[in-house]
Scaffold this motif. Structure first.
Motif, PDB file in Angstrom:
ATOM      1  N   MET A  46     -22.719  60.395 -40.657  1.00  0.00           N
ATOM      2  CA  MET A  46     -22.310  59.740 -41.895  1.00  0.00           C
ATOM      3  C   MET A  46     -23.349  59.952 -43.001  1.00  0.00           C
ATOM      4  SD  MET A  46     -19.385  58.665 -41.118  1.00  0.00           S
ATOM      5  CE  MET A  46     -18.958  57.666 -42.543  1.00  0.00           C
ATOM      6  N   PHE A  47     -24.628  60.050 -42.621  1.00  0.00           N
ATOM      7  CA  PHE A  47     -25.681  60.249 -43.612  1.00  0.00           C
ATOM      8  C   PHE A  47     -25.554  61.624 -44.262  1.00  0.00           C
ATOM      9  CE2 PHE A  47     -29.931  61.859 -44.711  1.00  0.00           C
ATOM     10  CZ  PHE A  47     -30.329  60.890 -45.621  1.00  0.00           C
ATOM     11  N   PHE A  48     -25.373  62.647 -43.446  1.00  0.00           N
ATOM     12  CA  PHE A  48     -25.330  64.003 -43.991  1.00  0.00           C
ATOM     13  C   PHE A  48     -23.985  64.344 -44.631  1.00  0.00           C
ATOM     14  CE2 PHE A  48     -28.979  64.616 -41.093  1.00  0.00           C
ATOM     15  CZ  PHE A  48     -29.852  65.218 -41.985  1.00  0.00           C
ATOM     16  N   THR A  49     -22.903  63.739 -44.122  1.00  0.00           N
ATOM     17  CA  THR A  49     -21.580  64.051 -44.675  1.00  0.00           C
ATOM     18  C   THR A  49     -21.173  63.085 -45.776  1.00  0.00           C
ATOM     19  OG1 THR A  49     -20.372  62.661 -43.081  1.00  0.00           O
ATOM     20  CG2 THR A  49     -20.861  64.937 -42.432  1.00  0.00           C
ATOM     21  N   LYS A  50     -21.875  61.925 -45.820  1.00  0.00           N
ATOM     22  CA  LYS A  50     -21.538  60.854 -46.764  1.00  0.00           C
ATOM     23  C   LYS A  50     -20.087  60.389 -46.589  1.00  0.00           C
ATOM     24  CE  LYS A  50     -24.957  62.121 -50.260  1.00  0.00           C
ATOM     25  NZ  LYS A  50     -25.737  62.970 -49.326  1.00  0.00           N
ATOM     26  N   GLY A  51     -19.555  60.591 -45.378  1.00  0.00           N
ATOM     27  CA  GLY A  51     -18.203  60.146 -45.075  1.00  0.00           C
ATOM     28  C   GLY A  51     -17.112  61.012 -45.674  1.00  0.00           C
ATOM     29  N   VAL A  52     -17.485  62.162 -46.205  1.00  0.00           N
ATOM     30  CA  VAL A  52     -16.503  63.042 -46.852  1.00  0.00           C
ATOM     31  C   VAL A  52     -15.802  63.905 -45.800  1.00  0.00           C
ATOM     32  CG1 VAL A  52     -16.174  64.921 -48.503  1.00  0.00           C
ATOM     33  CG2 VAL A  52     -17.840  63.109 -48.970  1.00  0.00           C
ATOM     34  N   SER A  53     -14.500  63.950 -45.847  1.00  0.00           N
ATOM     35  CA  SER A  53     -13.715  64.733 -44.895  1.00  0.00           C
ATOM     36  C   SER A  53     -13.650  66.196 -45.325  1.00  0.00           C
ATOM     37  CB  SER A  53     -12.290  64.175 -44.781  1.00  0.00           C
ATOM     38  OG  SER A  53     -12.314  62.826 -44.361  1.00  0.00           O
ATOM     39  N   ILE A  54     -13.332  67.066 -44.363  1.00  0.00           N
ATOM     40  CA  ILE A  54     -13.157  68.494 -44.639  1.00  0.00           C
ATOM     41  C   ILE A  54     -11.670  68.829 -44.495  1.00  0.00           C
ATOM     42  CG2 ILE A  54     -13.717  70.842 -43.937  1.00  0.00           C
ATOM     43  CD1 ILE A  54     -16.348  69.840 -42.845  1.00  0.00           C
ATOM     44  N   TYR A  55     -11.063  69.286 -45.574  1.00  0.00           N
ATOM     45  CA  TYR A  55      -9.644  69.640 -45.552  1.00  0.00           C
ATOM     46  C   TYR A  55      -9.435  71.153 -45.582  1.00  0.00           C
ATOM     47  CZ  TYR A  55      -9.184  64.711 -46.804  1.00  0.00           C
ATOM     48  OH  TYR A  55      -9.276  63.345 -46.815  1.00  0.00           O
ATOM     49  N   ASP A  56     -10.434  71.868 -46.077  1.00  0.00           N
ATOM     50  CA  ASP A  56     -10.314  73.321 -46.202  1.00  0.00           C
ATOM     51  C   ASP A  56     -10.745  73.991 -44.901  1.00  0.00           C
ATOM     52  OD1 ASP A  56      -9.943  75.834 -47.206  1.00  0.00           O
ATOM     53  OD2 ASP A  56     -11.878  75.912 -48.253  1.00  0.00           O
ATOM     54  N   LEU A  57      -9.858  73.964 -43.916  1.00  0.00           N
ATOM     55  CA  LEU A  57     -10.137  74.556 -42.610  1.00  0.00           C
ATOM     56  C   LEU A  57      -9.481  75.935 -42.520  1.00  0.00           C
ATOM     57  CD1 LEU A  57      -9.537  71.434 -40.320  1.00  0.00           C
ATOM     58  CD2 LEU A  57     -11.732  72.364 -41.079  1.00  0.00           C
ATOM     59  N   PRO A  58      -9.964  76.791 -41.621  1.00  0.00           N
ATOM     60  CA  PRO A  58      -9.337  78.116 -41.445  1.00  0.00           C
ATOM     61  C   PRO A  58      -7.856  77.981 -41.099  1.00  0.00           C
ATOM     62  CG  PRO A  58     -11.434  78.013 -40.294  1.00  0.00           C
ATOM     63  CD  PRO A  58     -11.140  76.617 -40.748  1.00  0.00           C
ATOM     64  N   GLU A  59      -7.071  78.923 -41.564  1.00  0.00           N
ATOM     65  CA  GLU A  59      -5.622  78.854 -41.354  1.00  0.00           C
ATOM     66  C   GLU A  59      -5.260  78.848 -39.879  1.00  0.00           C
ATOM     67  OE1 GLU A  59      -1.560  81.301 -42.639  1.00  0.00           O
ATOM     68  OE2 GLU A  59      -3.515  81.882 -43.438  1.00  0.00           O
ATOM     69  N   TRP A  60      -5.993  79.617 -39.059  1.00  0.00           N
ATOM     70  CA  TRP A  60      -5.681  79.684 -37.631  1.00  0.00           C
ATOM     71  C   TRP A  60      -5.894  78.331 -36.944  1.00  0.00           C
ATOM     72  CZ3 TRP A  60      -9.639  78.223 -34.487  1.00  0.00           C
ATOM     73  CH2 TRP A  60     -10.948  78.339 -34.987  1.00  0.00           C
ATOM     74  N   LEU A  61      -6.811  77.523 -37.474  1.00  0.00           N
ATOM     75  CA  LEU A  61      -7.094  76.220 -36.859  1.00  0.00           C
ATOM     76  C   LEU A  61      -6.053  75.179 -37.229  1.00  0.00           C
ATOM     77  CD1 LEU A  61      -9.009  74.488 -35.161  1.00  0.00           C
ATOM     78  CD2 LEU A  61     -10.378  74.089 -37.227  1.00  0.00           C
ATOM     79  N   THR A  62      -5.488  75.287 -38.417  1.00  0.00           N
ATOM     80  CA  THR A  62      -4.522  74.286 -38.881  1.00  0.00           C
ATOM     81  C   THR A  62      -3.070  74.667 -38.584  1.00  0.00           C
ATOM     82  OG1 THR A  62      -4.502  75.305 -41.085  1.00  0.00           O
ATOM     83  CG2 THR A  62      -6.049  73.497 -40.717  1.00  0.00           C
ATOM     84  N   THR A  63      -2.842  75.922 -38.222  1.00  0.00           N
ATOM     85  CA  THR A  63      -1.476  76.351 -37.903  1.00  0.00           C
ATOM     86  C   THR A  63      -1.092  75.846 -36.519  1.00  0.00           C
ATOM     87  OG1 THR A  63      -1.732  78.362 -39.227  1.00  0.00           O
ATOM     88  CG2 THR A  63       0.060  78.329 -37.614  1.00  0.00           C
ATOM     89  N   ARG A  64       0.015  75.116 -36.464  1.00  0.00           N
ATOM     90  CA  ARG A  64       0.462  74.554 -35.182  1.00  0.00           C
ATOM     91  C   ARG A  64       0.803  75.668 -34.196  1.00  0.00           C
ATOM     92  NH1 ARG A  64       2.088  69.478 -34.484  1.00  0.00           N
ATOM     93  NH2 ARG A  64       3.893  70.050 -33.238  1.00  0.00           N
ATOM     94  N   VAL A  65       0.288  75.517 -32.963  1.00  0.00           N
ATOM     95  CA  VAL A  65       0.571  76.480 -31.904  1.00  0.00           C
ATOM     96  C   VAL A  65       1.515  75.787 -30.921  1.00  0.00           C
ATOM     97  CG1 VAL A  65      -0.379  77.923 -30.075  1.00  0.00           C
ATOM     98  CG2 VAL A  65      -1.687  77.544 -32.186  1.00  0.00           C
ATOM     99  N   VAL A  66       2.745  76.248 -30.875  1.00  0.00           N
ATOM    100  CA  VAL A  66       3.768  75.624 -30.030  1.00  0.00           C
ATOM    101  C   VAL A  66       4.146  76.591 -28.911  1.00  0.00           C
ATOM    102  CG1 VAL A  66       6.070  74.616 -29.961  1.00  0.00           C
ATOM    103  CG2 VAL A  66       4.647  74.319 -32.001  1.00  0.00           C
ATOM    104  N   PHE A  67       3.970  76.147 -27.672  1.00  0.00           N
ATOM    105  CA  PHE A  67       4.292  77.000 -26.519  1.00  0.00           C
ATOM    106  C   PHE A  67       5.740  76.845 -26.075  1.00  0.00           C
ATOM    107  CE2 PHE A  67      -0.269  76.851 -26.440  1.00  0.00           C
ATOM    108  CZ  PHE A  67      -0.644  78.079 -25.922  1.00  0.00           C
ATOM    109  N   PHE A  68       6.316  75.696 -26.394  1.00  0.00           N
ATOM    110  CA  PHE A  68       7.707  75.454 -25.998  1.00  0.00           C
ATOM    111  C   PHE A  68       8.310  74.470 -26.991  1.00  0.00           C
ATOM    112  CE2 PHE A  68      10.731  72.563 -23.956  1.00  0.00           C
ATOM    113  CZ  PHE A  68      11.692  73.457 -23.504  1.00  0.00           C
ATOM    114  N   GLU A  69       9.512  74.761 -27.453  1.00  0.00           N
ATOM    115  CA  GLU A  69      10.216  73.817 -28.316  1.00  0.00           C
ATOM    116  C   GLU A  69      11.722  73.974 -28.104  1.00  0.00           C
ATOM    117  OE1 GLU A  69       9.447  74.528 -32.409  1.00  0.00           O
ATOM    118  OE2 GLU A  69      10.001  76.639 -32.348  1.00  0.00           O
ATOM    119  N   ARG A  70      12.401  72.854 -28.236  1.00  0.00           N
ATOM    120  CA  ARG A  70      13.854  72.873 -28.048  1.00  0.00           C
ATOM    121  C   ARG A  70      14.465  71.714 -28.824  1.00  0.00           C
ATOM    122  NH1 ARG A  70      16.248  73.425 -22.096  1.00  0.00           N
ATOM    123  NH2 ARG A  70      15.353  75.497 -22.482  1.00  0.00           N
TER     124      ARG A  70
END
Length: 338
Positions: free
Chosen positions: A136-160
């Protein structure tokens, strides 16, 4: 069959309680007993199960750790920053960075317990506050929203798509959770290290006299939890599509309670992966059912706590007391051998 039940008393008792609970919730709300809801519970529970199988190894060795959720929060942030420095990275680099940082944080706990002879719960309370305070000291509680696309893209192995228009999905966190469960089961059940961990947790002095490397047991158990915390943190970032410093804060006690509910003994030397998974699912099912019933979120902790207390009480009872026919069968076998 009787030997199987007697050898897995807690797991069978907990499974029976879960079945009764599911039947009750299915009458309370028609949305509970559906395939889509079951998959939702599984997807939501994946991160906690990864935490739990890591914690299980520490509990088996006779230790306790309440810093793993905060460690996972640290891992999320460090991994996100490291991947940014690497130009975005990929899944392989993400797992390597998260796992390495997680293991490092776990080894800090092991060093405090083994080298400085600090009681594990005291050591991890300290690192819980240190890790979270630094984060919390180093981040000051600030969130990170700009993540790599591969990390935020949902990976679905099965859907129906179901007949009612709802969708069921088997996502990456669930698959990773299954792999983590298998790896933990294999280590504690099929390797010499696993047998040594059980022996050390059950009788530390006896294990020491037998020649088991006590230092290695501490580093392996806390290191394994650190690895699982790192993986869980990465999966949480993938699931939430963001890194929030305090997103995992507070999960440690729920996971600890669920793991003990699944049969892990706080004194060490006892516990199983299947019991651990059932314990987490028990808590998740209860919370999911209460939510579908419209119960106030403020009542969640109270009701879930009561369910855990009842389930632990039942799990602590001997199966031959719960099922008299088994006791009679055992008595007959005893008389036939006399």
């Amino acid at each position: 069959m009787r030997r199987l039940i007697l050898g897995h008393t807690t797991e069978f008792t907990l499974l029976a309680v879960m079945i009764v609970l599911c039947i009750g919730l299915s009458f309370a709300t028609d949305r509970f007993l559906t395939i889509s809801n079951a998959f939702d519970v599984l997807n939501v529970s994946a991160v906690n199960i990864i935490f739990a199988v890591g914690l299980l190894v520490v509990l088996i060795s006779g230790g306790i750790d309440i810093s793993f959720a905060v460690a996972a929060s640290v891992v999320q942030y460090v991994t996100a920053l490291a991947l940014g420095a690497l130009g975005g990275g990929n899944w392989a680099e993400g797992f390597i960075v998260a796992g390495t940082v997680g293991i490092g944080l776990g080894l800090i706990n092991a060093a405090l317990v083994y080298r400085l002879r600090i009681i594990s719960i005291v050591a991890t309370i300290s690192t819980f506050n240190i890790f979270f305070g630094l984060l919390m000291f180093f981040t000051k509680g600030v969130s990170i929203y700009d993540l790599p696309e591969w990390l935020t893209t949902r990976v679905v192995f099965f859907e129906r798509e179901m007949a009612d228009g709802s969708w069921v999905e088997l996502t990456l966190p669930v698959v990773v959770m299954i792999l983590c469960c298998f790896a933990t089961w294999f280590m504690i059940s099929r390797t010499t290290i696993g047998r040594q961990l059980y022996a050390f947790g059950d009788n530390p002095e006896g294990a020491r006299r037998f020649g088991i490397n006590i230092g290695a047991m501490h580093y392996i158990s806390f290191g394994w939890l650190g690895l699982m915390a790192g993986i869980a943190g990465l999966m949480q970032a993938h699931y939430a599509e963001e890194v929030v410093p305090n997103a995992l804060y507070g999960r440690e006690l729920d996971v600890l309670a669920a793991t003990v509910l699944g049969g892990a003994r706080l004194g060490g030397g006892k516990g199983s992966v299947i019991g651990c998974v059932l314990g987490v699912l028990m808590v998740s099912i209860t919370q999911n059912g209460l939510n579908l019933m419209g119960v106030s979120p403020f009542a969640f902790k109270m009701i879930v706590g009561a369910i855990i207390l009842i389930a632990i009480t039942l799990s602590s009872a001997r199966i031959d007391k719960l099922l008299p026919f088994l006791a009679k069968g055992n008595a007959k076998r005893g008389s036939s051998h006399s």
